[in-house]
Write an enzyme that holds these catalytic residues in place. Structure first.
Site, PDB file in Angstrom:
ATOM      1  CE  LYS A  79      -2.149   1.587   3.752  1.00  0.00           C
ATOM      2  NZ  LYS A  79      -1.906   3.069   3.838  1.00  0.00           N
ATOM      3  CG  ASP A 123      -4.832   4.424   1.645  1.00  0.00           C
ATOM      4  OD1 ASP A 123      -5.980   4.838   1.440  1.00  0.00           O
ATOM      5  OD2 ASP A 123      -4.333   4.306   2.786  1.00  0.00           O
ATOM      6  CE  LYS A 133      -7.408   6.576   4.337  1.00  0.00           C
ATOM      7  NZ  LYS A 133      -5.970   6.314   4.099  1.00  0.00           N
ATOM      8  CG  ASP A 159     -12.252  18.028  -4.394  1.00  0.00           C
ATOM      9  OD1 ASP A 159     -13.175  18.850  -4.614  1.00  0.00           O
ATOM     10  OD2 ASP A 159     -11.074  18.371  -4.184  1.00  0.00           O
ATOM     11  N   PRO A 178     -17.546  15.845  -7.551  1.00  0.00           N
ATOM     12  CG  PRO A 178     -19.742  15.063  -7.751  1.00  0.00           C
ATOM     13  CD  PRO A 178     -18.949  16.190  -7.179  1.00  0.00           C
ATOM     14  CG  ASN A 179     -15.398  17.712 -13.547  1.00  0.00           C
ATOM     15  OD1 ASN A 179     -15.603  16.905 -14.455  1.00  0.00           O
ATOM     16  ND2 ASN A 179     -14.522  18.703 -13.674  1.00  0.00           N
ATOM     17  CB  THR A 216      -9.235   1.500  11.806  1.00  0.00           C
ATOM     18  OG1 THR A 216      -7.999   1.937  11.229  1.00  0.00           O
ATOM     19  CG2 THR A 216      -9.914   0.515  10.866  1.00  0.00           C
ATOM     20  NE  ARG A 248       1.641   2.296  13.155  1.00  0.00           N
ATOM     21  CZ  ARG A 248       0.909   3.327  13.542  1.00  0.00           C
ATOM     22  NH1 ARG A 248       1.464   4.312  14.223  1.00  0.00           N
ATOM     23  NH2 ARG A 248      -0.376   3.386  13.258  1.00  0.00           N
TER      24      ARG A 248
END
Length: 238
Positions: A32, A59, A61, A64, A66-67, A122, A214
């Site tokens: 990742k 990753d 995330k 924003d 849509p366009n 999480t 970790r």
């Protein structure tokens, strides 16, 4: 896709990644790349990892309008990574736009990257949701609602904690991916996570994939730690 063990390369630069990967010889990994590393190194780190033959979960995330997400995903698709993600909190139109962008940017003859949505981090607790985010629903209901929106928007799955997996599988089907971070061996520190689980528990609960950082990357012998986590993840299939 088999149920992968994804190693979070939460390092500051490519040099640290190189030093870490030296522990793994010729083994093909699923890794990742998050904000910390990608924002320092950019697409070059993806090219480097692909040349080594590793599978990649990018990753970032995205969250924003849509366009903007659509155009960003169009560009990310050209990197030929395996998984990308968005925040489900961006809503259905944004998630639908993410898929449109990925499909537009994927090279002919290649499969578009798997797209999953973050439900709740999480590190988010029920108390934090109530007091800081002003979301008064139970966290499990929120995660399920976001996951349902993601599926309706055409996404392939979600990022969630292991503790929500059973409910999501029951409501949305086991083919809808559940990628679960916050994985720790029982003897490890929880650090900044609150909704955590061990690899064997994640498998028993039905996670599609686990993300481990970790518990592998900060150990004196990362390869030995990796094998230990991998064994716990795979042996629980029995």
């Amino acid at each position: 896709m088999q149920r992968p063990l994804i190693i979070a390369l939460d390092f500051k630069d490519q040099q640290e990644v190189k030093e870490f990967l030296q522990h793994f010889q010729q083994e093909q990994l699923f890794v990742k790349v998050g904000m910390e590393l990608f924002y320092q190194e950019g697409p070059e780190i993806i090219s480097y990892l692909k040349k080594l033959g590793h599978n990649i979960f990018l990753d970032l995330k995205l969250h924003d309008i849509p366009n903007t997400v659509k155009q960003a995903m169009r560009g990310l698709a050209k990197l030929d990574v395996d998984i990308v993600n968005v925040h489900a909190a961006g809503g259905k139109k944004m998630m639908e736009a993410a898929i449109e962008g990925l499909e537009a940017g994927t090279q002919e003859g290649k499969k578009r990257p798997i797209c999953i949505a973050v439900t709740q981090l999480t590190s988010t607790s029920q108390d934090m949701m109530h007091k800081e985010l002003l979301i008064n629903e139970d966290i499990n209901n929120v995660v399920l609602h976001y996951a349902q929106m993601a599926k309706e928007s055409g996404l392939d799955g979600v990022v969630c904690s292991t503790h929500e997996v059973e409910t999501l599988n029951a409501k949305l089907g086991s083919s809808f991916m559940t990628v679960t971070p916050g994985i720790r061996m029982k003897e490890d520190s929880t650090d900044d996570q609150t909704r955590i689980a061990s690899p064997d528990l994640a498998r028993r609960l039905g996670s599609t994939a686990i993300v481990v950082g970790r518990s592998i990357t900060k150990q004196d012998n990362p390869y030995e730690a990796y094998l230990k986590v991998k064994k716990a993840w795979e042996e629980s299939e029995e």
